[in-house]
Design a protein around this motif. Sequence first.
Motif, PDB file in Angstrom:
ATOM      1  N   ASP A  38       0.800  -1.223   0.000  1.00 25.17           N
ATOM      2  CA  ASP A  38       0.000   0.000   0.000  1.00 25.17           C
ATOM      3  C   ASP A  38       0.837   1.280   0.000  1.00 25.17           C
ATOM      4  N   THR A  39       2.158   1.161   0.039  1.00 22.06           N
ATOM      5  CA  THR A  39       2.985   2.359   0.078  1.00 22.06           C
ATOM      6  C   THR A  39       2.771   3.193  -1.180  1.00 22.06           C
ATOM      7  N   GLY A  40       2.709   4.509  -0.990  1.00 18.93           N
ATOM      8  CA  GLY A  40       2.517   5.423  -2.105  1.00 18.93           C
ATOM      9  C   GLY A  40       1.075   5.629  -2.510  1.00 18.93           C
ATOM     10  N   THR A  41       0.147   5.018  -1.803  1.00 21.40           N
ATOM     11  CA  THR A  41      -1.269   5.156  -2.162  1.00 21.40           C
ATOM     12  C   THR A  41      -1.933   6.232  -1.299  1.00 21.40           C
ATOM     13  N   THR A  42      -3.184   6.494  -1.604  1.00 23.60           N
ATOM     14  CA  THR A  42      -3.993   7.435  -0.840  1.00 23.60           C
ATOM     15  C   THR A  42      -5.234   6.705  -0.357  1.00 23.60           C
ATOM     16  N   THR A  43      -5.633   6.974   0.876  1.00 17.22           N
ATOM     17  CA  THR A  43      -6.860   6.385   1.403  1.00 17.22           C
ATOM     18  C   THR A  43      -7.668   7.456   2.117  1.00 17.22           C
ATOM     19  N   THR A  44      -8.971   7.298   2.074  1.00 15.78           N
ATOM     20  CA  THR A  44      -9.874   8.206   2.770  1.00 15.78           C
ATOM     21  C   THR A  44     -10.536   7.431   3.893  1.00 15.78           C
ATOM     22  N   LEU A  45     -10.458   7.968   5.106  1.00 19.37           N
ATOM     23  CA  LEU A  45     -11.010   7.321   6.286  1.00 19.37           C
ATOM     24  C   LEU A  45     -11.984   8.264   6.976  1.00 19.37           C
ATOM     25  N   ASN A  46     -12.910   7.702   7.714  1.00 17.26           N
ATOM     26  CA  ASN A  46     -13.846   8.496   8.500  1.00 17.26           C
ATOM     27  C   ASN A  46     -13.224   8.852   9.843  1.00 17.26           C
ATOM     28  N   ALA A  47     -13.615   9.982  10.396  1.00 15.65           N
ATOM     29  CA  ALA A  47     -13.173  10.343  11.740  1.00 15.65           C
ATOM     30  C   ALA A  47     -13.631   9.257  12.710  1.00 15.65           C
ATOM     31  N   GLY A  48     -12.746   8.826  13.583  1.00 17.39           N
ATOM     32  CA  GLY A  48     -13.050   7.771  14.538  1.00 17.39           C
ATOM     33  C   GLY A  48     -12.720   6.374  14.053  1.00 17.39           C
ATOM     34  N   GLN A  49     -12.223   6.244  12.836  1.00 23.98           N
ATOM     35  CA  GLN A  49     -11.927   4.930  12.264  1.00 23.98           C
ATOM     36  C   GLN A  49     -10.519   4.478  12.658  1.00 23.98           C
ATOM     37  N   GLU A 132      20.010   8.801  13.398  1.00 25.75           N
ATOM     38  CA  GLU A 132      20.342   9.992  14.182  1.00 25.75           C
ATOM     39  C   GLU A 132      21.676  10.588  13.756  1.00 25.75           C
ATOM     40  N   ALA A 133      22.586   9.769  13.230  1.00 23.76           N
ATOM     41  CA  ALA A 133      23.891  10.247  12.773  1.00 23.76           C
ATOM     42  C   ALA A 133      23.823  10.818  11.361  1.00 23.76           C
ATOM     43  N   GLY A 134      22.636  10.824  10.756  1.00 21.36           N
ATOM     44  CA  GLY A 134      22.464  11.439   9.445  1.00 21.36           C
ATOM     45  C   GLY A 134      22.374  10.474   8.275  1.00 21.36           C
ATOM     46  N   LYS A 135      22.499   9.170   8.528  1.00 15.98           N
ATOM     47  CA  LYS A 135      22.349   8.203   7.443  1.00 15.98           C
ATOM     48  C   LYS A 135      20.863   8.102   7.093  1.00 15.98           C
ATOM     49  N   PRO A 136      20.534   8.123   5.794  1.00 14.51           N
ATOM     50  CA  PRO A 136      19.110   8.023   5.427  1.00 14.51           C
ATOM     51  C   PRO A 136      18.538   6.657   5.795  1.00 14.51           C
ATOM     52  N   ALA A 137      17.247   6.633   5.912  1.00  8.41           N
ATOM     53  CA  ALA A 137      16.550   5.389   6.227  1.00  8.41           C
ATOM     54  C   ALA A 137      16.764   4.369   5.104  1.00  8.41           C
ATOM     55  N   GLU A 138      16.746   3.103   5.472  1.00  9.89           N
ATOM     56  CA  GLU A 138      16.873   2.021   4.490  1.00  9.89           C
ATOM     57  C   GLU A 138      15.627   1.942   3.616  1.00  9.89           C
ATOM     58  N   GLN A 139      14.468   2.166   4.224  1.00 10.77           N
ATOM     59  CA  GLN A 139      13.200   2.132   3.505  1.00 10.77           C
ATOM     60  C   GLN A 139      12.272   3.206   4.074  1.00 10.77           C
ATOM     61  N   ILE A 140      11.386   3.679   3.232  1.00 12.46           N
ATOM     62  CA  ILE A 140      10.339   4.608   3.642  1.00 12.46           C
ATOM     63  C   ILE A 140       9.008   4.026   3.182  1.00 12.46           C
ATOM     64  N   TRP A 141       8.043   4.008   4.082  1.00 14.24           N
ATOM     65  CA  TRP A 141       6.674   3.613   3.750  1.00 14.24           C
ATOM     66  C   TRP A 141       5.822   4.848   3.978  1.00 14.24           C
ATOM     67  N   GLN A 142       5.000   5.193   2.982  1.00 12.14           N
ATOM     68  CA  GLN A 142       4.133   6.361   3.175  1.00 12.14           C
ATOM     69  C   GLN A 142       2.792   6.168   2.500  1.00 12.14           C
ATOM     70  N   MET A 143       1.817   6.860   3.065  1.00 17.66           N
ATOM     71  CA  MET A 143       0.462   6.822   2.533  1.00 17.66           C
ATOM     72  C   MET A 143      -0.190   8.167   2.820  1.00 17.66           C
ATOM     73  N   GLN A 144      -0.851   8.712   1.805  1.00 15.64           N
ATOM     74  CA  GLN A 144      -1.635   9.931   1.998  1.00 15.64           C
ATOM     75  C   GLN A 144      -2.930   9.536   2.704  1.00 15.64           C
ATOM     76  N   ILE A 145      -3.225  10.209   3.798  1.00 15.21           N
ATOM     77  CA  ILE A 145      -4.430   9.926   4.575  1.00 15.21           C
ATOM     78  C   ILE A 145      -5.341  11.146   4.504  1.00 15.21           C
ATOM     79  N   VAL A 146      -6.559  10.942   4.063  1.00 16.41           N
ATOM     80  CA  VAL A 146      -7.571  11.989   4.073  1.00 16.41           C
ATOM     81  C   VAL A 146      -8.619  11.555   5.090  1.00 16.41           C
ATOM     82  N   VAL A 147      -8.841  12.381   6.103  1.00 19.26           N
ATOM     83  CA  VAL A 147      -9.823  12.057   7.144  1.00 19.26           C
ATOM     84  C   VAL A 147     -11.079  12.881   6.891  1.00 19.26           C
TER      85      VAL A 147
END
Length: 151
Positions: A38-49, A132-147
């Motif tokens: 699901d990384t890179g996707t967008t989802t719409t959720l209801n408040a309280g979900q 913390e020493a400045g090395k980038p993360a090995e992986q990034i997972w992200q999702m656009q959340i619309v509430v």
Amino acid sequence: MSNIKSLAVLSLGLLALSSCANQPQAEKSKAMIFTVADTGTTTTLNAGQSFEVKLLGTPTAGYSWEVQTLPAGVVLVDKTSEPENPEGRAQRMVGGNDWSRFHFKTISGPTDLQGTAGQALVLRYARPWEFEAGKPAEQIWQMQIVVKPGS
């Protein structure tokens, strides 16, 4: 007759309490579960979900998944970890992967549609001391959340 009524009231009370005790687990089972697919996707959720993000990692090598950014209206409720191979852990096998499970809940929606831009949930996979020493993360997972606001 009085004892029968008392027993009936007690039974109903215990039944009500047992159903309340199971409520959080029932709420978790209703939660949507997002994975690496699901990384890179967008989802719409209801408040309280409620929803979960479940990602595989290797904590025995020092790598862990952590929340980097939370969108407005989303809170982290809990983070748990469970072995990918529980049988191996039961046999005291060393190493292996773990499932990191992040439990989130939406608490409010934006007051206008302009407030939805840039609302990304971002999780990073890294060794904390290297990040913390400045090395980038090995992986990034992200999702656009619309509430969506509650009705």
